[in-house]
Design an enzyme around this catalytic site. Structure first.
Site, mmCIF file in Angstrom:
data_model
loop_
_atom_site.group_PDB
_atom_site.id
_atom_site.type_symbol
_atom_site.label_atom_id
_atom_site.label_comp_id
_atom_site.label_asym_id
_atom_site.label_seq_id
_atom_site.Cartn_x
_atom_site.Cartn_y
_atom_site.Cartn_z
ATOM 1 C CE LYS A 281 -1.677 2.577 3.626
ATOM 2 N NZ LYS A 281 -1.949 4.044 2.989
ATOM 3 C CD GLU B 137 14.095 0.197 7.590
ATOM 4 O OE1 GLU B 137 14.336 1.182 8.175
ATOM 5 O OE2 GLU B 137 14.851 -0.775 7.354
ATOM 6 C CB CYS C 127 14.105 8.420 6.731
ATOM 7 S SG CYS C 127 14.750 7.417 5.323
ATOM 8 C CD GLU D 79 11.894 12.773 10.287
ATOM 9 O OE1 GLU D 79 10.847 12.476 10.687
ATOM 10 O OE2 GLU D 79 12.314 12.081 9.548
HETATM 11 P P1 NAD Z 1 2.833 8.233 8.037
HETATM 12 O O1 NAD Z 1 3.585 7.445 9.038
HETATM 13 O O2 NAD Z 1 2.037 9.415 7.855
HETATM 14 O O3 NAD Z 1 2.346 7.463 6.792
HETATM 15 C C1 NAD Z 1 2.989 6.278 6.246
HETATM 16 C C2 NAD Z 1 2.040 5.388 5.727
HETATM 17 O O4 NAD Z 1 1.213 4.805 6.870
HETATM 18 C C3 NAD Z 1 1.075 5.742 4.843
HETATM 19 O O5 NAD Z 1 0.886 4.869 3.670
HETATM 20 C C4 NAD Z 1 -0.221 6.070 5.412
HETATM 21 O O6 NAD Z 1 -1.462 5.847 4.699
HETATM 22 C C5 NAD Z 1 -0.135 4.883 6.432
HETATM 23 N N1 NAD Z 1 -1.009 4.745 7.795
HETATM 24 C C6 NAD Z 1 -1.461 6.036 8.283
HETATM 25 N N2 NAD Z 1 -2.203 5.702 9.505
HETATM 26 C C7 NAD Z 1 -1.948 4.352 9.534
HETATM 27 C C8 NAD Z 1 -2.476 3.319 10.653
HETATM 28 N N3 NAD Z 1 -3.231 3.688 11.589
HETATM 29 N N4 NAD Z 1 -2.119 2.176 10.535
HETATM 30 C C9 NAD Z 1 -1.221 1.661 9.482
HETATM 31 N N5 NAD Z 1 -0.717 2.540 8.506
HETATM 32 C C10 NAD Z 1 -1.300 3.824 8.517
HETATM 33 O O7 NAD Z 1 4.351 8.903 7.561
HETATM 34 P P2 NAD Z 1 4.695 9.728 6.138
HETATM 35 O O8 NAD Z 1 4.431 11.156 6.439
HETATM 36 O O9 NAD Z 1 4.002 9.416 4.871
HETATM 37 O O10 NAD Z 1 6.393 9.765 5.917
HETATM 38 C C11 NAD Z 1 7.156 10.467 6.666
HETATM 39 C C12 NAD Z 1 7.582 9.854 7.619
HETATM 40 O O11 NAD Z 1 8.526 8.581 7.121
HETATM 41 C C13 NAD Z 1 9.022 10.556 8.163
HETATM 42 O O12 NAD Z 1 9.088 10.529 9.307
HETATM 43 C C14 NAD Z 1 9.982 9.836 7.566
HETATM 44 O O13 NAD Z 1 11.292 10.048 8.451
HETATM 45 C C15 NAD Z 1 9.647 8.513 7.558
HETATM 46 N N6 NAD Z 1 10.603 7.685 6.633
HETATM 47 C C16 NAD Z 1 11.284 6.819 7.063
HETATM 48 C C17 NAD Z 1 12.071 5.982 6.519
HETATM 49 C C18 NAD Z 1 13.193 5.053 6.982
HETATM 50 O O14 NAD Z 1 13.492 4.056 6.156
HETATM 51 N N7 NAD Z 1 13.288 5.157 8.133
HETATM 52 C C19 NAD Z 1 12.276 6.325 5.031
HETATM 53 C C20 NAD Z 1 11.159 7.206 4.441
HETATM 54 C C21 NAD Z 1 10.351 7.732 5.425
#
Ligand code: NAD
Length: 499
Positions: free
Chosen positions: A190, A263, A297, A394
């Protein structure tokens, strides 16, 4: 203080690309075929702030169908040989390469990154699939003597539920796909609701390559992520995203002890030591902080610079920030695109407001750009300390605080004073000295004279609150498998049971 900035605009090209995208079909992939959805949701172009494509959202019924298809195909898929799976993944890499132009254009439209960077992301990922496909996880012999032969076998887990964020959609989709499938699992993937298009396209490419039900892709709202992470048919959840959502995913997955990779976010520190050749490293420091408008990230999010080179590093980075070409991703000069979505754009502005309240000196940037789309001026903030939200949090935008330190011990202590532990780096002309400093840094990946440079052969993941588990390399693959010990006894020995 804001400096001169070049804004690059290619409105006519953008409009043409948006109409081109509307001609494509963006269906879910379930059981190897296109699958419809329910009510539509809009995909917004971050360079204009306006919707340009509608996608039918998957609902509960499609989620259940996808897990049924993935469960049904697992028993056959797990029995394929490693070499067969690797060959299909190489075919998929070829399909990604052949579709490079389309995939890169979709990335720029939905995510905002400059087109040349988007194409590089597609190329890098096709290559990463081929590199990963050359790996294999073999049984390990742990003991082989007169008494026992003890073997450790790695078995696939079952259906993997993969949930991705919006910042690097190709990298996220491809990474999760290659781990899950090569290891013999089937997948339900997803993307973020902000960036569904490129992942749906990848699902479409996979239809003609993988057996039905092995690779399923669904797009829709956040609720799908929750249903996936608590779905009884999922054996593992791999989640990349924020700490806040990661916590919810961990709670959902805990009900039946699903295997879990998280992650999560980072607040990477880079330490620049005073023996560094500033002219040689300044552009790379800037690039590692502002890549993808800071929405990576593992980007540098705090730059600690030792006294002796502080002024020179600041002067160079401020010059880059003031002269960076900001604009839409189809303008060829654009170096820095928009922030991906309105909510994130507002979060970045909140960070800037709190930094201003903390007394920051904005040597470059410091504000959103007064124009359509979610643009923020590349920002260098000076004069802050730990305790300021911009240093401790962040921002996930084109904003970098630069902090001064006296000696390596102090720099390391300040870099480590955070609950995050994703990446870190040390910059020095003396690699031995740099490696000594690196040994004290607390992060899952530590670079010397580099940063934000992932390698598909090298495990990546966070320590502390930046995550659980690893992806990439052999260790990453093993995180998608279950280790099973088989112990063959070779000599009779005293039984636990004495009749
Ligand atoms: P987010 O947590 O808002 O969303 C990530 C995903 O989770 C989306 O697909 C979203 O639809 C889904 N989601 C939302 N609510 C959920 C729930 N209750 N249960 C399961 N899934 C749910 O993150 P974002 O804003 O899309 O991304 C930014 C963040 O991602 C930053 O904190 C960044 O550091 C992190 N990130 C980490 C890595 C890594 O490898 N460590 C890589 C890229 C991004």
């Amino acid at each position: 203080m804001e400096g001169a900035r070049i804004f690059c605009d290619s409105a006519a090209v953008m409009q043409a690309k948006e109409s081109w995208a509307r001609e494509l079909s963006f269906g879910h992939t379930v059981g190897g075929a296109a699958c419809g959805g329910g009510a539509c949701f809009s995909v917004v172009n971050p360079a204009t702030g306006l919707p340009f494509v509608e996608v039918a959202a998957a609902g509960r019924a499609e989620v259940d169908l996808a897990f049924e298809a993935a469960s049904a195909s697992f028993s056959d898929w797990r029995r394929t040989s490693w070499a067969e799976r690797a060959a299909l993944l190489r075919n998929f890499a070829d399909a990604v390469s052949a579709d490079e132009e389309t995939l890169a254009t979709l990335v720029t439209l939905e995510q905002g990154r400059p087109w040349a960077f988007a194409r590089a992301e597609v190329r890098r990922n096709a290559q990463a699939i081929r590199q990963m496909a050359d790996l294999s996880v073999l049984p390990e012999c742990l003991r082989d003597d007169d008494s026992f032969r003890s073997m450790l076998h790695y078995r696939p887990l079952g259906v993997v539920a993969a949930i991705a964020p919006w910042n690097v959609p190709v990298t996220m989709a491809v990474g999760k796909l290659v781990h899950a499938l090569l290891a013999g699992n089937t997948l339900v993937l997803k993307p973020s609701p902000y960036t569904p298009l490129v992942t749906l396209r990848l699902g479409e490419l996979g239809r003609g390559i993988f057996p039905s039900g092995v690779f399923n892709v669904l797009a829709g709202g956040n609720e799908i992520g929750q249903w996936m992470s608590e779905h009884p048919a999922a054996a593992k959840v791999t989640f990349t995203g924020s700490m806040a959502t990661g916590r919810k995913v961990a709670q959902s997955a805990a009900s039946d002890f699903k295997r879990l990779t998280l992650e999560l976010g980072g607040n990477d520190a880079a330490l620049v030591l005073d023996d560094v050749d500033v002219d040689a490293v300044a552009a790379r420091l800037f690039g590692a902080a502002f890549v993808n408008s800071g929405q990576v990230c593992m980007a540098i999010k705090r730059l600690y610079v030792q006294d002796g080179v502080y002024d020179k590093v600041v002067e160079r980075l401020v010059t880059y920030a003031r002269n960076a070409s900001v604009g839409d991703g189809f303008a060829p000069q654009t170096q820095i695109g928009p922030v991906q979505n309105e909510a994130q754009w507002r979060i970045v502005q909140d960070f800037l407001a709190s930094a201003r309240a903390d007394g920051a000196d904005f040597a470059a940037g410091g504000a959103a750009l007064d124009r359509p789309g979610y643009f923020v001026a590349p920002t260098i903030a000076l004069g802050l300390r730990e305790g300021s939200r911009l240093v401790d949090g962040e921002p996930f935008g084109p904003v970098l605080p630069i902090l001064r330190f006296r000696d390596a011990e102090e720099g390391v202590a300040r870099a480590n004073a955070t609950p995050y532990g994703l990446g870190a780096s040390v910059w020095s002309d003396d690699p031995d000295r740099a490696e000594q400093v690196a040994a004290s840094l607390e992060a899952g990946t530590i670079w010397v004279n580099d940063h934000a440079a992932p390698d598909p052969m090298v495990p990546f993941g966070g320590i502390k609150r930046s995550g659980i588990g690893r992806e990439s390399g052999l260790l990453g693959l093993k995180n998608f498998m279950e280790p099973v010990s088989v112990i063959t006894s070779r000599t009779p020995r005293m039984s636990w049971f004495v009749p």
